[in-house]
Design a protein around this motif. Structure first.
Motif, mmCIF file in Angstrom:
data_model
loop_
_atom_site.group_PDB
_atom_site.id
_atom_site.type_symbol
_atom_site.label_atom_id
_atom_site.label_comp_id
_atom_site.label_asym_id
_atom_site.label_seq_id
_atom_site.Cartn_x
_atom_site.Cartn_y
_atom_site.Cartn_z
ATOM 1 N N ILE A 127 0.843 -1.141 0.139
ATOM 2 C CA ILE A 127 -0.173 -0.152 -0.194
ATOM 3 C C ILE A 127 0.770 1.358 0.027
ATOM 4 C CG2 ILE A 127 -2.000 -1.117 1.182
ATOM 5 C CD1 ILE A 127 -0.888 0.255 3.737
ATOM 6 N N CYS A 128 0.415 2.254 -0.284
ATOM 7 C CA CYS A 128 0.887 3.527 -0.403
ATOM 8 C C CYS A 128 0.131 4.512 0.351
ATOM 9 C CB CYS A 128 1.187 4.202 -1.949
ATOM 10 S SG CYS A 128 2.301 5.202 -1.916
ATOM 11 N N GLU A 129 0.344 4.670 1.711
ATOM 12 C CA GLU A 129 -0.767 5.444 2.745
ATOM 13 C C GLU A 129 0.076 6.464 3.629
ATOM 14 O OE1 GLU A 129 -4.125 3.386 4.973
ATOM 15 O OE2 GLU A 129 -2.449 2.803 5.717
ATOM 16 N N ASP A 130 -0.565 7.287 3.873
ATOM 17 C CA ASP A 130 -0.307 8.452 4.750
ATOM 18 C C ASP A 130 -0.906 7.642 6.150
ATOM 19 O OD1 ASP A 130 -0.043 10.544 6.420
ATOM 20 O OD2 ASP A 130 -0.849 11.706 4.901
ATOM 21 N N GLY A 131 -0.044 7.567 7.031
ATOM 22 C CA GLY A 131 -0.604 6.897 8.211
ATOM 23 C C GLY A 131 -1.360 7.615 9.158
ATOM 24 N N THR A 132 -2.054 7.221 10.071
ATOM 25 C CA THR A 132 -2.960 7.907 10.963
ATOM 26 C C THR A 132 -2.084 8.482 11.887
ATOM 27 O OG1 THR A 132 -3.052 5.925 12.213
ATOM 28 C CG2 THR A 132 -4.771 6.113 10.585
ATOM 29 N N ASP A 133 -1.058 8.307 12.471
ATOM 30 C CA ASP A 133 -0.189 8.978 13.392
ATOM 31 C C ASP A 133 1.250 9.601 12.810
ATOM 32 O OD1 ASP A 133 1.826 8.265 15.941
ATOM 33 O OD2 ASP A 133 -0.051 9.264 16.293
ATOM 34 N N PRO A 134 1.428 10.820 13.307
ATOM 35 C CA PRO A 134 2.720 11.211 12.818
ATOM 36 C C PRO A 134 4.078 10.339 13.251
ATOM 37 C CG PRO A 134 1.254 12.966 13.857
ATOM 38 C CD PRO A 134 0.544 11.547 14.201
ATOM 39 N N LEU A 135 3.877 9.520 14.035
ATOM 40 C CA LEU A 135 4.878 8.558 14.574
ATOM 41 C C LEU A 135 4.667 7.222 14.083
ATOM 42 C CD1 LEU A 135 5.868 10.195 17.996
ATOM 43 C CD2 LEU A 135 6.976 10.513 15.873
ATOM 44 N N ALA A 147 6.238 14.800 -9.339
ATOM 45 C CA ALA A 147 5.204 14.992 -8.522
ATOM 46 C C ALA A 147 3.700 15.206 -9.513
ATOM 47 C CB ALA A 147 5.013 16.562 -8.169
ATOM 48 N N GLY A 148 2.615 14.462 -8.978
ATOM 49 C CA GLY A 148 1.672 14.725 -9.501
ATOM 50 C C GLY A 148 0.728 15.611 -8.803
ATOM 51 N N ASN A 149 -0.548 15.709 -8.155
ATOM 52 C CA ASN A 149 -0.899 16.425 -7.155
ATOM 53 C C ASN A 149 -0.592 16.324 -5.759
ATOM 54 O OD1 ASN A 149 -2.371 14.089 -6.771
ATOM 55 N ND2 ASN A 149 -4.336 14.899 -6.746
ATOM 56 N N ALA A 150 0.338 15.272 -5.527
ATOM 57 C CA ALA A 150 1.359 15.222 -4.207
ATOM 58 C C ALA A 150 2.373 15.996 -4.067
ATOM 59 C CB ALA A 150 1.681 13.726 -3.900
ATOM 60 N N THR A 151 2.498 16.911 -3.107
ATOM 61 C CA THR A 151 3.633 17.620 -2.910
ATOM 62 C C THR A 151 4.956 17.140 -2.557
ATOM 63 O OG1 THR A 151 2.005 19.245 -2.518
ATOM 64 C CG2 THR A 151 4.609 19.822 -2.226
ATOM 65 N N PRO A 152 6.141 17.115 -3.323
ATOM 66 C CA PRO A 152 7.321 16.797 -2.882
ATOM 67 C C PRO A 152 7.794 17.343 -1.291
ATOM 68 C CG PRO A 152 7.594 17.257 -4.916
ATOM 69 C CD PRO A 152 6.278 17.820 -4.758
ATOM 70 N N GLN A 153 8.378 16.437 -0.435
ATOM 71 C CA GLN A 153 8.643 16.977 0.762
ATOM 72 C C GLN A 153 7.693 16.950 1.848
ATOM 73 O OE1 GLN A 153 11.464 16.642 1.827
ATOM 74 N NE2 GLN A 153 12.615 16.943 -0.301
ATOM 75 N N PHE A 163 1.684 10.572 -7.502
ATOM 76 C CA PHE A 163 2.980 10.836 -7.903
ATOM 77 C C PHE A 163 3.672 9.735 -8.886
ATOM 78 C CE2 PHE A 163 3.771 8.248 -4.193
ATOM 79 C CZ PHE A 163 4.782 7.405 -4.550
ATOM 80 N N THR A 164 4.484 9.967 -9.580
ATOM 81 C CA THR A 164 4.746 9.118 -10.786
ATOM 82 C C THR A 164 6.466 8.473 -10.388
ATOM 83 O OG1 THR A 164 3.669 10.057 -12.391
ATOM 84 C CG2 THR A 164 5.297 8.470 -13.178
ATOM 85 N N GLU A 196 7.513 3.996 -16.594
ATOM 86 C CA GLU A 196 6.728 5.058 -15.614
ATOM 87 C C GLU A 196 5.643 4.293 -14.826
ATOM 88 O OE1 GLU A 196 5.621 8.781 -17.179
ATOM 89 O OE2 GLU A 196 7.508 9.251 -18.196
ATOM 90 N N THR A 197 5.277 4.611 -13.660
ATOM 91 C CA THR A 197 4.024 4.299 -13.284
ATOM 92 C C THR A 197 3.446 5.216 -12.126
ATOM 93 O OG1 THR A 197 3.165 2.327 -12.220
ATOM 94 C CG2 THR A 197 5.041 2.906 -11.316
ATOM 95 N N THR A 198 2.453 5.536 -12.250
ATOM 96 C CA THR A 198 1.893 6.520 -11.299
ATOM 97 C C THR A 198 1.300 5.706 -10.114
ATOM 98 O OG1 THR A 198 1.304 7.862 -12.849
ATOM 99 C CG2 THR A 198 -0.054 8.500 -10.903
ATOM 100 N N ARG A 199 1.428 6.189 -8.776
ATOM 101 C CA ARG A 199 0.996 5.703 -7.813
ATOM 102 C C ARG A 199 0.076 6.750 -6.777
ATOM 103 N NH1 ARG A 199 2.271 0.679 -5.145
ATOM 104 N NH2 ARG A 199 0.467 0.523 -3.628
ATOM 105 N N VAL A 200 -0.961 6.241 -6.384
ATOM 106 C CA VAL A 200 -2.048 6.949 -5.392
ATOM 107 C C VAL A 200 -1.633 7.011 -4.065
ATOM 108 C CG1 VAL A 200 -4.315 7.727 -4.793
ATOM 109 C CG2 VAL A 200 -3.560 7.157 -7.272
ATOM 110 N N ILE A 201 -1.411 8.075 -3.423
ATOM 111 C CA ILE A 201 -1.361 7.907 -1.888
ATOM 112 C C ILE A 201 -2.696 8.146 -1.189
ATOM 113 C CG2 ILE A 201 -0.141 8.890 0.128
ATOM 114 C CD1 ILE A 201 1.808 10.265 -1.749
ATOM 115 N N THR A 202 -3.045 7.222 -0.442
ATOM 116 C CA THR A 202 -4.399 7.216 0.365
ATOM 117 C C THR A 202 -3.848 7.695 1.771
ATOM 118 O OG1 THR A 202 -4.272 4.664 0.785
ATOM 119 C CG2 THR A 202 -5.515 5.557 -1.099
ATOM 120 N N ASP A 203 -4.964 8.579 2.233
ATOM 121 C CA ASP A 203 -4.863 8.940 3.406
ATOM 122 C C ASP A 203 -5.732 8.242 4.668
ATOM 123 O OD1 ASP A 203 -4.442 10.618 5.654
ATOM 124 O OD2 ASP A 203 -4.255 12.517 4.455
ATOM 125 N N ALA A 204 -4.964 7.737 5.702
ATOM 126 C CA ALA A 204 -5.693 7.005 6.794
ATOM 127 C C ALA A 204 -6.278 7.891 7.845
ATOM 128 C CB ALA A 204 -4.669 5.998 7.342
#
Length: 145
Positions: free
Chosen positions: A40-48, A76-82, A120-121, A135-143
């Motif tokens: 998975i490519c996920e923004d986790g639920t906790d900052p740690l 970068a796609g619509n995801a912001t680097p850093q 992002f790609t 190339e391949t594009t990947r979606v980051i989902t947000d938990a």
């Protein structure tokens, strides 16, 4: 006719036509390597921890007996680097001899903020790929949502 040539001191040279046929097997036709995704490519639920790995699996066909390398860059796609992920810029990935695949991790920033899915790609180029670019594009989902 050969006797006539010998009497005249001539040598007859006959050229044979040779045809070279190169057969391409289905495995060779798949080169450059295909990029296959897993995990998975996920923004986790906790900052740690601060980052979550987004793993890409690169499969090679045919297997390269001598090993090789290629370079990885993110775009970068619509995801912001850093802010959303840690960008890669021409990072060299070594392909060990007789390897059938490699793993590439792009780290997603766990920021604790609810966001819409962002993309992002991943771009593979150079080295064993020659002039080809994969190339391949990947979606980051947000938990956090």
């Amino acid at each position: 006719m050969t006797k006539l040539f010998r009497r005249l001191g001539l040598v007859a040279v006959m050229a044979a036509a040779v045809q070279l046929t190169v057969l391409v097997t289905p495995a060779q036709a798949q080169w450059p390597p295909q990029v296959m995704l897993s995990g998975i490519c996920e923004d986790g639920t906790d900052p740690l921890p601060a980052f979550s790995p987004c793993r890409f699996v690169v499969r090679y066909s045919p297997v390269r007996i001598q090993g090789a390398y290629f370079e990885v860059t993110t775009r970068a796609g619509n995801a912001t680097p850093q802010a959303d992920y840690v960008p890669l810029d021409h990072v060299r990935v070594q392909v060990p001899p007789s390897a059938s695949g490699s793993y590439i991790n792009v780290y997603v920033v766990n920021d604790g903020v609810c966001e819409q899915p962002e993309s992002f790609t991943l771009v593979l180029s150079g080295g064993v790929l020659g002039r080809s670019v994969v190339e391949t594009t990947r979606v980051i989902t947000d938990a956090d949502c």
